[in-house]
Scaffold this motif. Structure first.
Motif, short mmCIF file in Angstrom:
data_model
loop_
_atom_site.label_atom_id
_atom_site.label_comp_id
_atom_site.label_asym_id
_atom_site.label_seq_id
_atom_site.Cartn_x
_atom_site.Cartn_y
_atom_site.Cartn_z
N LYS A 1 -6.39 -7.38 -6.74
CA LYS A 1 -5.46 -7.09 -5.65
C LYS A 1 -4.24 -6.29 -6.12
CE LYS A 1 -6.58 -10.88 -2.53
NZ LYS A 1 -6.04 -12.11 -1.92
N ALA A 2 -3.59 -6.75 -7.19
CA ALA A 2 -2.41 -6.02 -7.69
C ALA A 2 -2.80 -4.64 -8.18
CB ALA A 2 -1.71 -6.82 -8.78
N VAL A 3 -3.98 -4.51 -8.76
CA VAL A 3 -4.46 -3.21 -9.25
C VAL A 3 -4.64 -2.24 -8.08
CG1 VAL A 3 -6.33 -1.99 -10.44
CG2 VAL A 3 -5.55 -4.23 -11.28
N ILE A 4 -5.22 -2.73 -7.00
CA ILE A 4 -5.40 -1.90 -5.79
C ILE A 4 -4.04 -1.48 -5.24
CG2 ILE A 4 -6.18 -1.92 -3.39
CD1 ILE A 4 -8.45 -3.86 -4.39
N LEU A 5 -3.13 -2.44 -5.14
CA LEU A 5 -1.78 -2.13 -4.64
C LEU A 5 -1.10 -1.10 -5.54
CD1 LEU A 5 -0.67 -5.72 -3.62
CD2 LEU A 5 -1.33 -3.86 -2.09
N TYR A 6 -1.29 -1.23 -6.84
CA TYR A 6 -0.70 -0.28 -7.80
C TYR A 6 -1.21 1.14 -7.51
CZ TYR A 6 0.19 2.26 -12.10
OH TYR A 6 0.59 3.21 -13.00
N HIS A 7 -2.50 1.27 -7.25
CA HIS A 7 -3.08 2.60 -7.01
C HIS A 7 -2.70 3.17 -5.65
CE1 HIS A 7 -5.46 3.27 -10.63
NE2 HIS A 7 -5.63 1.95 -10.63
N LEU A 8 -2.22 2.33 -4.75
CA LEU A 8 -1.77 2.81 -3.44
C LEU A 8 -0.26 2.94 -3.35
CD1 LEU A 8 -4.11 0.69 -1.13
CD2 LEU A 8 -4.27 3.14 -1.59
N GLN B 1 -11.79 -7.11 -1.47
CA GLN B 1 -10.36 -7.19 -1.75
C GLN B 1 -9.56 -6.31 -0.78
OE1 GLN B 1 -9.04 -9.41 -4.47
NE2 GLN B 1 -11.01 -10.02 -3.64
N LEU B 2 -10.09 -5.14 -0.44
CA LEU B 2 -9.42 -4.28 0.54
C LEU B 2 -9.34 -4.98 1.89
CD1 LEU B 2 -11.00 -0.84 -0.42
CD2 LEU B 2 -8.56 -1.41 -0.52
N LYS B 3 -10.42 -5.63 2.31
CA LYS B 3 -10.42 -6.36 3.59
C LYS B 3 -9.40 -7.49 3.56
CE LYS B 3 -15.13 -5.30 4.86
NZ LYS B 3 -16.52 -5.71 4.91
N GLN B 4 -9.31 -8.21 2.44
CA GLN B 4 -8.35 -9.32 2.35
C GLN B 4 -6.92 -8.80 2.36
OE1 GLN B 4 -9.30 -12.70 2.34
NE2 GLN B 4 -7.14 -12.85 2.85
N LEU B 5 -6.65 -7.72 1.63
CA LEU B 5 -5.31 -7.14 1.62
C LEU B 5 -4.92 -6.63 3.01
CD1 LEU B 5 -5.50 -5.26 -1.79
CD2 LEU B 5 -3.90 -7.12 -1.24
N GLU B 6 -5.89 -6.08 3.73
CA GLU B 6 -5.63 -5.63 5.10
C GLU B 6 -5.36 -6.82 6.01
OE1 GLU B 6 -7.63 -2.91 8.64
OE2 GLU B 6 -8.92 -3.68 7.05
N LYS B 7 -6.18 -7.84 5.90
CA LYS B 7 -6.01 -9.06 6.71
C LYS B 7 -4.63 -9.69 6.48
CE LYS B 7 -7.89 -13.66 7.34
NZ LYS B 7 -7.94 -14.75 6.39
N ASP B 8 -4.18 -9.67 5.24
CA ASP B 8 -2.89 -10.26 4.89
C ASP B 8 -1.71 -9.33 5.19
OD1 ASP B 8 -4.06 -12.64 4.08
OD2 ASP B 8 -4.21 -12.03 1.98
N GLY B 9 -2.00 -8.12 5.66
CA GLY B 9 -0.95 -7.21 6.10
C GLY B 9 -0.29 -6.39 5.00
N LEU B 10 -0.90 -6.36 3.81
CA LEU B 10 -0.32 -5.59 2.70
C LEU B 10 -0.75 -4.13 2.71
CD1 LEU B 10 -0.81 -8.44 0.15
CD2 LEU B 10 1.39 -7.38 0.63
N PHE C 1 5.21 -4.15 4.49
CA PHE C 1 5.11 -5.42 3.77
C PHE C 1 4.55 -5.17 2.36
CE2 PHE C 1 2.64 -9.61 3.40
CZ PHE C 1 3.72 -10.30 2.90
N GLY C 2 3.51 -4.34 2.25
CA GLY C 2 2.95 -4.00 0.94
C GLY C 2 3.95 -3.26 0.06
N LYS C 3 4.73 -2.37 0.68
CA LYS C 3 5.74 -1.62 -0.07
C LYS C 3 6.82 -2.54 -0.64
CE LYS C 3 5.03 2.65 2.45
NZ LYS C 3 5.52 3.53 3.51
N SER C 4 7.05 -3.66 0.02
CA SER C 4 8.05 -4.61 -0.49
C SER C 4 7.62 -5.23 -1.82
CB SER C 4 8.34 -5.70 0.55
OG SER C 4 7.25 -6.61 0.65
N PHE C 5 6.34 -5.11 -2.16
CA PHE C 5 5.82 -5.64 -3.44
C PHE C 5 5.91 -4.62 -4.58
CE2 PHE C 5 2.25 -7.00 -6.25
CZ PHE C 5 2.75 -8.26 -6.58
N MET D 1 0.70 -15.82 -4.98
CA MET D 1 -0.52 -15.59 -5.76
C MET D 1 -1.75 -15.50 -4.86
SD MET D 1 0.67 -15.00 -8.63
CE MET D 1 -0.89 -14.71 -9.44
N ASP D 2 -1.74 -16.19 -3.73
CA ASP D 2 -2.84 -16.06 -2.79
C ASP D 2 -2.87 -14.65 -2.21
OD1 ASP D 2 -5.07 -17.02 -1.23
OD2 ASP D 2 -3.73 -17.19 0.48
#
Length: 122
Positions: free
Chosen positions: A33-40, A65-74, A95-99, A25-26
């Motif tokens: 975050k999930a919405v951004i990942l969905y659109h990518l 949120q983009l900066k955090q997702l990048e920092k976390d490697g997604l 890693f992001g694709k695994s989600f 969840m972090d």
């Protein structure tokens, strides 16, 4: 006892969490975050494309949120050009694709809830 609960905590990138759900969840929780990942999930996009597709998110929120997702490697951020106007492209990392399967399950469940209890507004 479940594997994720064997110890007192789990750890990733120097950060401790009480369990793997908390860690997950972090990484992907919150409103955007999930919405951004969905659109990518199907293609890389520029910031302006994401802004158009997620108009409810403020520019500051989307940027953070983009900066955090990048920092976390997604997601990855690639900058093309050296002078303005530069081109910045966002895309999912491996890693992001695994989600993506989880995103698809969330989408399916959300659609089912809408069909049963709500309505699609076009």
């Amino acid at each position: 006892m479940k594997k994720e609960c064997v110890g007192n905590y789990v750890k990733l990138n120097g950060k401790s969490y009480p369990c793997s759900v908390s860690l997950t969840m972090d990484l992907v929780g919150g409103k955007w975050k999930a919405v951004i990942l969905y659109h990518l999930k199907n293609e890389q996009k520029r910031y302006s494309e994401l802004r158009k597709e997620i108009p409810s998110a403020t520019e500051m929120t989307l940027s953070l949120q983009l900066k955090q997702l990048e920092k976390d490697g997604l997601i990855s951020r690639k900058v093309y050009g050296e002078k303005p106007p530069i081109k910045v492209i966002y895309s999912l990392t491996d890693f992001g694709k695994s989600f993506v399967p989880i995103l698809e399950a969330i989408t399916k469940w959300g659609n089912q809830v809408i069909l049963e209890k709500g309505e699609f507004i076009i």
